[in-house]
Every structure is written in C-alpha cells, then in structure tokens.
Design an enzyme around this catalytic site. Structure first.
Site, PDB file in Angstrom:
ATOM      1  N   HIS A 146     -23.050  41.451  22.611  1.00  0.00           N
ATOM      2  CA  HIS A 146     -22.323  41.447  21.255  1.00  0.00           C
ATOM      3  C   HIS A 146     -21.859  40.021  21.024  1.00  0.00           C
ATOM      4  O   HIS A 146     -21.882  39.631  19.857  1.00  0.00           O
ATOM      5  CB  HIS A 146     -21.243  42.356  21.299  1.00  0.00           C
ATOM      6  CG  HIS A 146     -21.642  43.713  21.152  1.00  0.00           C
ATOM      7  ND1 HIS A 146     -22.432  44.732  22.088  1.00  0.00           N
ATOM      8  CD2 HIS A 146     -21.942  44.609  19.756  1.00  0.00           C
ATOM      9  CE1 HIS A 146     -22.741  45.967  21.532  1.00  0.00           C
ATOM     10  NE2 HIS A 146     -22.436  45.672  20.267  1.00  0.00           N
ATOM     11  N   LYS A 147     -21.225  39.250  22.067  1.00  0.00           N
ATOM     12  CA  LYS A 147     -20.959  38.069  21.618  1.00  0.00           C
ATOM     13  C   LYS A 147     -22.024  37.068  21.346  1.00  0.00           C
ATOM     14  O   LYS A 147     -21.836  36.330  20.494  1.00  0.00           O
ATOM     15  CB  LYS A 147     -20.115  37.356  23.156  1.00  0.00           C
ATOM     16  CG  LYS A 147     -19.540  36.139  23.027  1.00  0.00           C
ATOM     17  CD  LYS A 147     -18.645  35.926  24.264  1.00  0.00           C
ATOM     18  CE  LYS A 147     -17.952  34.537  24.295  1.00  0.00           C
ATOM     19  NZ  LYS A 147     -18.782  33.136  24.510  1.00  0.00           N
TER      20      LYS A 147
END
Lengths: 290, 192
Positions: free
Chosen positions: B36-37
């Site tokens: 997600h980062k």
C-alpha cells in the site's frame, strides 16, 4: 547439532501451528452453541471450527499468520543450554521450510525478511534450569494482529476512575477488550499481569496464556474477578471477528506479581481465538506432547 | 448469497448492503503494508489492469513452491486498519471495487468507498487453511524478493471466496455500529 532434539521440536511447532488444543476447540464449540441458529455469528463459528478441522487433517497452518514464536524452556541441571538454543533455532528454520510456519522475522531497518523465522531475538527464548530431571519446552505462536492490540496501563487512571486495586484492574481489562474490538481476532483469550515492571508485565501476561481454558487462579479473589470479567466482557456484543455476537472472550487469566512501590502496571496480552500453544516433555528420552 | 465475478461494476457494488454474504470469483491481488505504501508513493502501473474493477485482499499467505509452481497453504485475512492511511487513495487511483480484510477500516476509507463506488468485505480471521482452498491458482507474484513472502503482491485466481459486506458504498459501516453499541455497554460496565 542434536538432530533428534531438533526433529522433536519441529514436531512441537507443527502441532502448535496446525492442531488447535482440545480445550480451546471445546470453548469454540460452546461459543458456537450460544449463538442463535442462522445468525452470522454462528456462521462464523461454523467456519472457524471447519477450518480447525481442515488444518488438523491436512497438517497445514490454522492461520497464515503463524505468529512470533515464544519458547519457554526448562532444562534439568547439567543439560547444556547451548545445545537447546541451537536446536530451537534449527527447528524454527526447518518448520518454516516445511510450511508449518510463515517466515515472520523482518529486519526492522532494511525491511528484509530473514526467510527462516530466525533473527535478532527471534524466536524469543526464555530458558531456565529446574529441579526436575525432564526437559520441558512450551511454545506459543502469537499473531501480529493480536499483538498489536495487546497493551500496558498504569494505575491509577483518572480517565477511568480506576485505582490501585482489583476494581481498577477490572476497568482496565474492560477497556483493553473494548478498544481491541475484533482486531485481535475475537473471541480472544486474555492474559493479564498485575504488577511487575514494563518488561516482566508483558512476559507474565503471556505466561498466563499457557493456562487451559477454565483453569482458575489459585487466589480466590483473582479467580472471582476472572469469572466476572468473562461474564461482563461477553455482554459487550463485539462477538467473533468483531461482527457482533455473544462471545467476545473465551477466557480471562490473571496473574499477580510484585511491583515497585511507585508503579502499578496492568498488562493485557490479547490472544486470538487460534490460541496456539503446545508443550513438549522429554523424560528418560521418552517424548510426549500436550 | 450473492455471486460476484471480477471485474466488478460500480452498479454491482452500489447494490450491496451490510451483512450481505458474497462469494467472490475471478482475480484478487494480495497487498499489505509495504504494498500500500508503494501504491500510494510510487503509483506503479504493473497492477493497473488487474485492479481496475478489481479486488485487493489484505493477506500475507503461507506459500509453497513445487516444481516452480506456487500454491497457497494458508491464506486468511490480516488486520486492515494498518492500511487506513492509504486505502481511499488506492481505491481512487486504481479504480478498485472491493477490499477484503478483517477488523474493518476507518472514516477515510468509508468515505472513499462512498465517493468512488467500492465496498469493504470481511473474511474470517484465522481461517487460513480454509480460505487457501478457495485460491485455485497463483497466477503471478510481484516484489517477492524486495518485500518477502507475506508482503509481496500475489495475483491469484479464486473460486467462491466467502466474505461478508461490512462497509458498503453508501457510508454505512457494521464496524462503527458494533463499536458504538459496545461502547454503551462498556460505559455501563465501568459505572457498575
């Protein structure tokens, strides 16, 4: 390398990861029965129990998060602790290669997974010599989700009007379980340590998780609080996976230890419903697992 | 029970309500914290086709490799709350229609679901072996070397993956409802 010892430890890890203890499974069966037929909470327990059975039969992990590995080891006098430590690390590596464990040791600075579950302070090993002539290795596989909702409080706590007594402890345990909601994979098994310092608090709270469901404290006041908390927490309505239901905790185990006069820590170790703990005993070269 | 096959349309997700039991078939992509980062900070394009109308699954599986072929051994959901800072942005920029996880997500994600037409679906935490059986094939893996097994993007084919709608595309969250009901009871217990 003591290969025989290593292989016995691999079997301990296999059992811990794939075969839920009978007392925990029985508590889940009881929890299922308390939910209304046709309710979603009952459906969740149906799936949980089916998964437990599938994992046991296939010898695959109950949960993909096979947790951080905690070994609590007791060895007789004269047993070389280095032999034990070497075998424990080798067993963790082998159990990972055999897919009983997910590689869960990540270098905090580089983000690199060691791939073997072995790293700095991984697995965690507590080792002591005891007077018995047997070797005892207890293992707890505790997932990251439940570890993230575990917590440590200080008494007194003015926001909860909680003082330094069992009434205050009760309020903090209620808060910890309310705050966790379903994020620790409820229904949880709750280990609580009263007192100690910040480090021994967590250690002793986790130690409580080795108690079997229903095993009450020897101290009658503490035992009474445990029973009350189970009843009260199960009125919160959080239910399995936090999606609502009558069972939010399977049990609460409280232990008390001495503390510094200035401190009063209450530490709550939240364990998921997949309370994966196993014990191996070697006596006169005979191995047994519980 | 509702059957959904990827890619999923906005109309299909707008029609879902809290408590609906859904079976997902088609393609899901696993993504956790590192994923997600990366999706937010670097916006890689290799996932575009897989995620348009697609499904992200918060999961760090146990995976085995036999004769060069991957398969899932255990693959239950991981706690979704950790992706709260990123999820709404990922829904928007990739055109996701569903996120599968456990434990629920917060206000930002709920708003993102409403605005862009997506739902949050709960799988049962801890059911690793059972859910792995709904994964019929592992099609590809991305970032395995860099992120490690749990954090990599695993692209998998699923057949009737059972989930329940706990955050809909209209701003409703079962997690919020349970939280407020349990809060009342928590306060009553404190006062006792």
């Amino acid at each position: 390398m003591d290969e025989k010892l290593r292989d016995r430890l691999v079997e301990l890890l296999r059992r811990a990861s794939t075969d839920l203890p009978a007392d925990v499974e029985a508590a889940l069966v009881k929890a299922r029965a308390s939910e209304e037929p046709g309710s979603s909470s009952r459906g969740i327990f149906d799936n949980i129990l089916l998964n437990v059975e599938l994992a046991r039969k296939a010898s695959t992990p109950i949960c993909q998060d096979t947790g951080s590995i905690l070994f609590e080891v007791r060895i007789p006098r004269g047993f070389d602790d280095r032999v034990m430590r070497e075998a424990l690390l080798a067993a963790a590596t082998t159990a990972t290669k055999s897919y009983y464990l997910r590689p869960n040791a990540v270098d905090s600075l580089t983000g690199k997974n060691s791939g073997s579950n072995v790293g700095i302070h991984s697995p965690v090993v507590h080792l002591e010599t005891w007077d018995d002539d047997s070797v005892q290795v207890r293992v707890l596989l505790k997932g990251g989700g439940s570890e993230n909702v575990s917590t440590q409080f200080r008494l007194p706590d003015s926001s909860l009007q909680a003082g330094r007594d069992l009434k205050g402890v009760r309020k903090l345990v209620l808060k910890a379980v309310y705050d966790a909601q379903g994020k620790g994979c409820s229904p949880g098994v709750i280990g609580v340590a009263i007192g100690g310092d910040r480090m021994s608090g967590y250690q002793f709270a986790k130690e409580q998780l080795f108690r079997k469901i229903g095993q009450r404290s020897d101290n009658p006041d503490v035992a009474k609080l445990e029973t009350e908390l189970v009843t009260d927490l199960n009125t919160l309505g959080i239910g399995p996976m936090g999606l609502g239901g009558k069972t939010t905790v399977l049990d609460v185990f409280i232990g008390a230890q001495h503390r510094h006069p200035a401190t009063y820590f209450v530490t709550v170790a939240y364990m998921c419903w997949a309370c994966r703990r196993r014990t191996m005993t070697i006596r006169k070269d005979e191995v047994t697992y519980d | 029970m509702i059957e959904l096959t990827t890619p999923i349309s906005e109309e299909q997700v707008r029609g879902l309500k809290l408590g609906d039991i859904v079976h997902i078939s088609g393609i899901v992509v696993t993504a956790r914290d590192a994923g997600h980062k990366l999706m937010v900070e670097e916006r890689p394009t290799f996932l575009d086709e897989l995620l348009r109308g697609g499904v992200i699954y918060h999961c760090g599986p146990v995976v085995r490799k036999d004769d060069g072929k991957w398969s899932f051994v255990a693959a239950g959901p991981t706690t979704s709350a950790r992706e709260e800072p990123y999820q709404a942005k990922v829904i928007e920029s990739y055109g996701l229609r569903a996120v599968i996880g456990k434990g629920g997500m917060g206000a930002k994600t709920l708003e993102g679901c409403k605005k862009f037409g997506a739902v949050y679906l709960s799988a049962i935490g801890g059911c690793g072996t059972q859910i792995a059986r709904a994964v019929t094939e592992v099609l590809a893996v991305h970032k395995l070397e860099e992120f490690g097994t749990p954090e990599a993007f695993w692209v998998c084919k699923v057949d009737k993956f059972p989930v329940v709608v706990t955050m809909d595309a209209h701003g409703n969250s079962l997690h919020d409802q349970i939280d407020s009901a349990s809060k009342k009871q928590f306060e009553a217990l404190l006062a006792r």
